[in-house]
Design a protein around this motif. Sequence first.
Motif, PDB file in Angstrom:
ATOM      1  N   THR A  95     -18.475  73.944  53.338  1.00  9.53           N
ATOM      2  CA  THR A  95     -17.131  74.098  52.796  1.00  9.53           C
ATOM      3  C   THR A  95     -16.352  75.152  53.568  1.00  9.53           C
ATOM      4  N   VAL A  96     -16.958  76.279  53.794  1.00  7.99           N
ATOM      5  CA  VAL A  96     -16.281  77.352  54.530  1.00  7.99           C
ATOM      6  C   VAL A  96     -15.988  76.905  55.947  1.00  7.99           C
ATOM      7  N   TYR A  97     -16.946  76.237  56.567  1.00 11.88           N
ATOM      8  CA  TYR A  97     -16.770  75.754  57.942  1.00 11.88           C
ATOM      9  C   TYR A  97     -15.589  74.788  58.017  1.00 11.88           C
ATOM     10  N   ILE A  98     -15.549  73.833  57.129  1.00 12.59           N
ATOM     11  CA  ILE A  98     -14.472  72.843  57.147  1.00 12.59           C
ATOM     12  C   ILE A  98     -13.132  73.501  56.817  1.00 12.59           C
ATOM     13  N   ALA A  99     -13.119  74.360  55.813  1.00 14.09           N
ATOM     14  CA  ALA A  99     -11.871  75.013  55.421  1.00 14.09           C
ATOM     15  C   ALA A  99     -11.300  75.836  56.568  1.00 14.09           C
ATOM     16  N   GLY A 106      -8.159  74.570  58.685  1.00 16.49           N
ATOM     17  CA  GLY A 106      -7.058  75.383  58.227  1.00 16.49           C
ATOM     18  C   GLY A 106      -6.605  75.025  56.829  1.00 16.49           C
ATOM     19  N   CYS A 107      -7.493  74.462  56.014  1.00 20.21           N
ATOM     20  CA  CYS A 107      -7.124  74.062  54.657  1.00 20.21           C
ATOM     21  C   CYS A 107      -7.751  75.018  53.649  1.00 20.21           C
ATOM     22  N   ALA A 108      -7.572  76.304  53.868  1.00 20.14           N
ATOM     23  CA  ALA A 108      -8.143  77.293  52.968  1.00 20.14           C
ATOM     24  C   ALA A 108      -7.423  77.331  51.633  1.00 20.14           C
ATOM     25  N   LYS A 109      -6.224  76.725  51.540  1.00 21.01           N
ATOM     26  CA  LYS A 109      -5.499  76.729  50.285  1.00 21.01           C
ATOM     27  C   LYS A 109      -6.207  75.833  49.277  1.00 21.01           C
ATOM     28  N   SER A 110      -6.208  76.263  48.050  1.00 16.38           N
ATOM     29  CA  SER A 110      -6.922  75.511  47.021  1.00 16.38           C
ATOM     30  C   SER A 110      -6.326  74.127  46.802  1.00 16.38           C
ATOM     31  N   ASP A 111      -5.001  73.980  46.982  1.00 12.24           N
ATOM     32  CA  ASP A 111      -4.422  72.659  46.766  1.00 12.24           C
ATOM     33  C   ASP A 111      -4.915  71.660  47.806  1.00 12.24           C
ATOM     34  N   SER A 112      -5.113  72.101  49.028  1.00 15.57           N
ATOM     35  CA  SER A 112      -5.654  71.217  50.052  1.00 15.57           C
ATOM     36  C   SER A 112      -7.098  70.856  49.733  1.00 15.57           C
ATOM     37  N   PHE A 113      -7.840  71.832  49.248  1.00 14.48           N
ATOM     38  CA  PHE A 113      -9.231  71.586  48.880  1.00 14.48           C
ATOM     39  C   PHE A 113      -9.286  70.573  47.744  1.00 14.48           C
ATOM     40  N   LEU A 114      -8.423  70.768  46.743  1.00 19.05           N
ATOM     41  CA  LEU A 114      -8.392  69.844  45.610  1.00 19.05           C
ATOM     42  C   LEU A 114      -8.013  68.443  46.059  1.00 19.05           C
ATOM     43  N   THR A 173      -8.585  67.013  48.728  1.00 20.75           N
ATOM     44  CA  THR A 173      -9.695  66.388  49.440  1.00 20.75           C
ATOM     45  C   THR A 173     -10.844  66.002  48.516  1.00 20.75           C
ATOM     46  N   HIS A 174     -11.159  66.859  47.535  1.00 17.71           N
ATOM     47  CA  HIS A 174     -12.394  66.673  46.764  1.00 17.71           C
ATOM     48  C   HIS A 174     -12.191  66.240  45.319  1.00 17.71           C
ATOM     49  N   ASP A 175     -10.989  66.325  44.800  1.00 22.15           N
ATOM     50  CA  ASP A 175     -10.738  65.998  43.392  1.00 22.15           C
ATOM     51  C   ASP A 175     -10.461  64.498  43.256  1.00 22.15           C
ATOM     52  N   TYR A 176     -11.524  63.713  43.179  1.00 17.69           N
ATOM     53  CA  TYR A 176     -11.402  62.253  43.228  1.00 17.69           C
ATOM     54  C   TYR A 176     -10.689  61.661  42.018  1.00 17.69           C
ATOM     55  N   ASN A 177     -10.783  62.299  40.853  1.00 16.17           N
ATOM     56  CA  ASN A 177     -10.113  61.727  39.672  1.00 16.17           C
ATOM     57  C   ASN A 177      -8.797  62.451  39.358  1.00 16.17           C
ATOM     58  N   SER A 178      -8.372  63.329  40.250  1.00 11.39           N
ATOM     59  CA  SER A 178      -7.076  64.019  40.155  1.00 11.39           C
ATOM     60  C   SER A 178      -6.869  64.749  38.829  1.00 11.39           C
ATOM     61  N   ASP A 179      -7.937  65.392  38.331  1.00  8.35           N
ATOM     62  CA  ASP A 179      -7.797  66.165  37.094  1.00  8.35           C
ATOM     63  C   ASP A 179      -7.593  67.655  37.366  1.00  8.35           C
ATOM     64  N   VAL A 230     -12.706  70.293  40.661  1.00  9.66           N
ATOM     65  CA  VAL A 230     -13.732  69.642  41.474  1.00  9.66           C
ATOM     66  C   VAL A 230     -15.081  69.862  40.816  1.00  9.66           C
ATOM     67  N   THR A 231     -15.694  68.782  40.373  1.00  9.14           N
ATOM     68  CA  THR A 231     -17.022  68.876  39.774  1.00  9.14           C
ATOM     69  C   THR A 231     -18.081  68.842  40.869  1.00  9.14           C
ATOM     70  N   LYS A 232     -19.282  69.219  40.499  1.00  7.14           N
ATOM     71  CA  LYS A 232     -20.399  69.157  41.433  1.00  7.14           C
ATOM     72  C   LYS A 232     -20.601  67.716  41.908  1.00  7.14           C
ATOM     73  N   GLU A 233     -20.406  66.760  41.002  1.00  8.04           N
ATOM     74  CA  GLU A 233     -20.563  65.354  41.359  1.00  8.04           C
ATOM     75  C   GLU A 233     -19.510  64.924  42.387  1.00  8.04           C
ATOM     76  N   GLU A 234     -18.272  65.400  42.189  1.00  5.20           N
ATOM     77  CA  GLU A 234     -17.229  65.069  43.161  1.00  5.20           C
ATOM     78  C   GLU A 234     -17.551  65.689  44.518  1.00  5.20           C
ATOM     79  N   TYR A 235     -18.035  66.910  44.498  1.00  6.55           N
ATOM     80  CA  TYR A 235     -18.374  67.558  45.752  1.00  6.55           C
ATOM     81  C   TYR A 235     -19.549  66.857  46.428  1.00  6.55           C
ATOM     82  N   ASN A 236     -20.523  66.421  45.600  1.00  6.50           N
ATOM     83  CA  ASN A 236     -21.653  65.670  46.151  1.00  6.50           C
ATOM     84  C   ASN A 236     -21.170  64.367  46.773  1.00  6.50           C
TER      85      ASN A 236
END
Length: 70
Positions: A11-15, A19-27, A29-35, A38-44
């Motif tokens: 995660t740190v490497y990719i961020a 250059g997507c260190a902002k939480s909205d960019s992270f969300l 990418t990883h928040d599949y159900n747009s709630d 980010v759950t562990k399952e979504e991250y997995n």
Amino acid sequence: MKRTALYLLITVYIALTLGCAKSDSFLKTHDYNSDGQVTKEEYNRTFDTMDANGNGLLDDEELTNVLSGH
Ligand SMILES: [Ca+2]
Ligand SMILES: [Ca+2]
């Protein structure tokens, strides 16, 4: 290395690399159900998508493919 520690390093490497260190960019990418979380399952799910050969590990080739958009 434990899988959780590996996730953190990836995660740190990719961020930092993308250059997507902002939480909205992270969300985005990883928040599949747009709630807004980010759950562990979504991250997995992200990990599994990156793990092209399904061996449970991310190697240099797989990370390069992710970072280059392939
Ligand atoms: Ca979510
Ligand atoms: Ca792999």
